[in-house]
Scaffold this motif. Structure first.
Motif, PDB file in Angstrom:
ATOM      1  N   LEU A  51      35.395  47.545  48.339  1.00 43.72           N
ATOM      2  CA  LEU A  51      36.204  46.398  48.158  1.00 43.72           C
ATOM      3  C   LEU A  51      36.217  46.087  47.093  1.00 43.72           C
ATOM      4  O   LEU A  51      37.638  45.064  46.388  1.00 43.72           O
ATOM      5  CB  LEU A  51      35.609  45.469  49.291  1.00 43.72           C
ATOM      6  N   LEU A  52      35.329  45.988  46.248  1.00 43.89           N
ATOM      7  CA  LEU A  52      35.067  45.449  44.843  1.00 43.89           C
ATOM      8  C   LEU A  52      36.340  45.728  44.126  1.00 43.89           C
ATOM      9  O   LEU A  52      36.360  45.626  43.010  1.00 43.89           O
ATOM     10  CB  LEU A  52      33.695  45.399  44.036  1.00 43.89           C
ATOM     11  N   TRP A  53      36.370  47.497  44.528  1.00 44.52           N
ATOM     12  CA  TRP A  53      37.173  48.317  43.461  1.00 44.52           C
ATOM     13  C   TRP A  53      38.377  47.507  43.564  1.00 44.52           C
ATOM     14  O   TRP A  53      40.042  47.687  42.958  1.00 44.52           O
ATOM     15  CB  TRP A  53      36.769  49.554  43.747  1.00 44.52           C
ATOM     16  N   TYR A  54      39.162  47.144  45.099  1.00 43.38           N
ATOM     17  CA  TYR A  54      40.337  47.414  45.288  1.00 43.38           C
ATOM     18  C   TYR A  54      40.489  45.165  45.250  1.00 43.38           C
ATOM     19  O   TYR A  54      41.500  45.141  45.618  1.00 43.38           O
ATOM     20  CB  TYR A  54      40.729  47.616  46.837  1.00 43.38           C
ATOM     21  N   GLY A  55      39.590  44.407  45.146  1.00 43.92           N
ATOM     22  CA  GLY A  55      39.203  43.761  44.082  1.00 43.92           C
ATOM     23  C   GLY A  55      38.973  42.592  44.530  1.00 43.92           C
ATOM     24  O   GLY A  55      39.501  41.260  44.428  1.00 43.92           O
ATOM     25  N   THR A  56      38.019  42.387  45.900  1.00 39.79           N
ATOM     26  CA  THR A  56      37.667  41.429  46.624  1.00 39.79           C
ATOM     27  C   THR A  56      36.384  40.335  45.879  1.00 39.79           C
ATOM     28  O   THR A  56      36.417  41.607  45.101  1.00 39.79           O
ATOM     29  CB  THR A  56      36.656  42.389  47.537  1.00 39.79           C
ATOM     30  N   SER A  57      36.764  39.665  46.034  1.00 40.47           N
ATOM     31  CA  SER A  57      35.592  38.708  45.507  1.00 40.47           C
ATOM     32  C   SER A  57      33.881  39.337  45.975  1.00 40.47           C
ATOM     33  O   SER A  57      33.903  40.275  46.743  1.00 40.47           O
ATOM     34  CB  SER A  57      35.426  37.142  45.951  1.00 40.47           C
ATOM     35  N   LEU A  58      33.322  39.209  44.584  1.00 39.28           N
ATOM     36  CA  LEU A  58      32.033  39.967  44.855  1.00 39.28           C
ATOM     37  C   LEU A  58      31.534  39.044  46.287  1.00 39.28           C
ATOM     38  O   LEU A  58      29.995  39.831  46.583  1.00 39.28           O
ATOM     39  CB  LEU A  58      30.831  39.215  43.145  1.00 39.28           C
ATOM     40  N   ALA A  59      31.994  37.597  46.444  1.00 34.88           N
ATOM     41  CA  ALA A  59      30.818  37.469  47.312  1.00 34.88           C
ATOM     42  C   ALA A  59      31.504  37.573  49.229  1.00 34.88           C
ATOM     43  O   ALA A  59      30.801  37.743  49.565  1.00 34.88           O
ATOM     44  CB  ALA A  59      31.193  35.699  47.902  1.00 34.88           C
ATOM     45  N   GLY A  60      32.922  38.400  49.226  1.00 32.11           N
ATOM     46  CA  GLY A  60      33.548  38.768  50.207  1.00 32.11           C
ATOM     47  C   GLY A  60      32.765  39.849  49.732  1.00 32.11           C
ATOM     48  O   GLY A  60      32.339  40.576  52.001  1.00 32.11           O
TER      49      GLY A  60
END
Length: 110
Positions: A39-48
């Motif tokens: 998810l982080l790799w694809y641009g989701t926020s750290l909180a998400g």
């Protein structure tokens, strides 16, 4: 004279059946780490990503508890069934629809 070689064991012969829960929990823990990284790799926020990781960890913990409880119940039930004469008790009749009232098929009641 040729020396016979021992036959190698199948890959999962060393894992007893009770380790199936451990294997499931290991894969679930792996996904708890892998999914937020993706998810982080694809641009989701750290909180998400952190919320997703916590949710997956909670689901994994609950599933682990339920699987362990199910194992204990199955292990405790086996000796009781053997002492009671063993085996399943079969009901008479066929299928799930025994007795009771039946309507004329799938027609609406009106």
């Amino acid at each position: 004279m040729p020396v016979p070689h021992p036959t190698p064991e199948p890959p999962h012969a060393s894992n007893p059946p009770q380790d199936a829960v451990t294997d499931v929990v290991r894969w679930a823990a792996f996904s708890c780490v892998l999914v937020p990284v993706v998810l982080l790799w694809y641009g989701t926020s750290l909180a998400g990503a952190a919320g997703t990781a916590l949710g997956l960890a909670a689901v994994t913990a609950v599933c682990r508890l339920l699987l362990r409880q199910s194992e204990r119940g199955a292990a405790g039930r086996a000796p009781e069934e053997a002492a009671a004469g063993g085996g399943r008790r079969h009901r008479s009749g066929t299928g799930a629809h025994r007795g009771g009232r039946r309507t004329g098929g799938n027609t609406p009641v009106g």
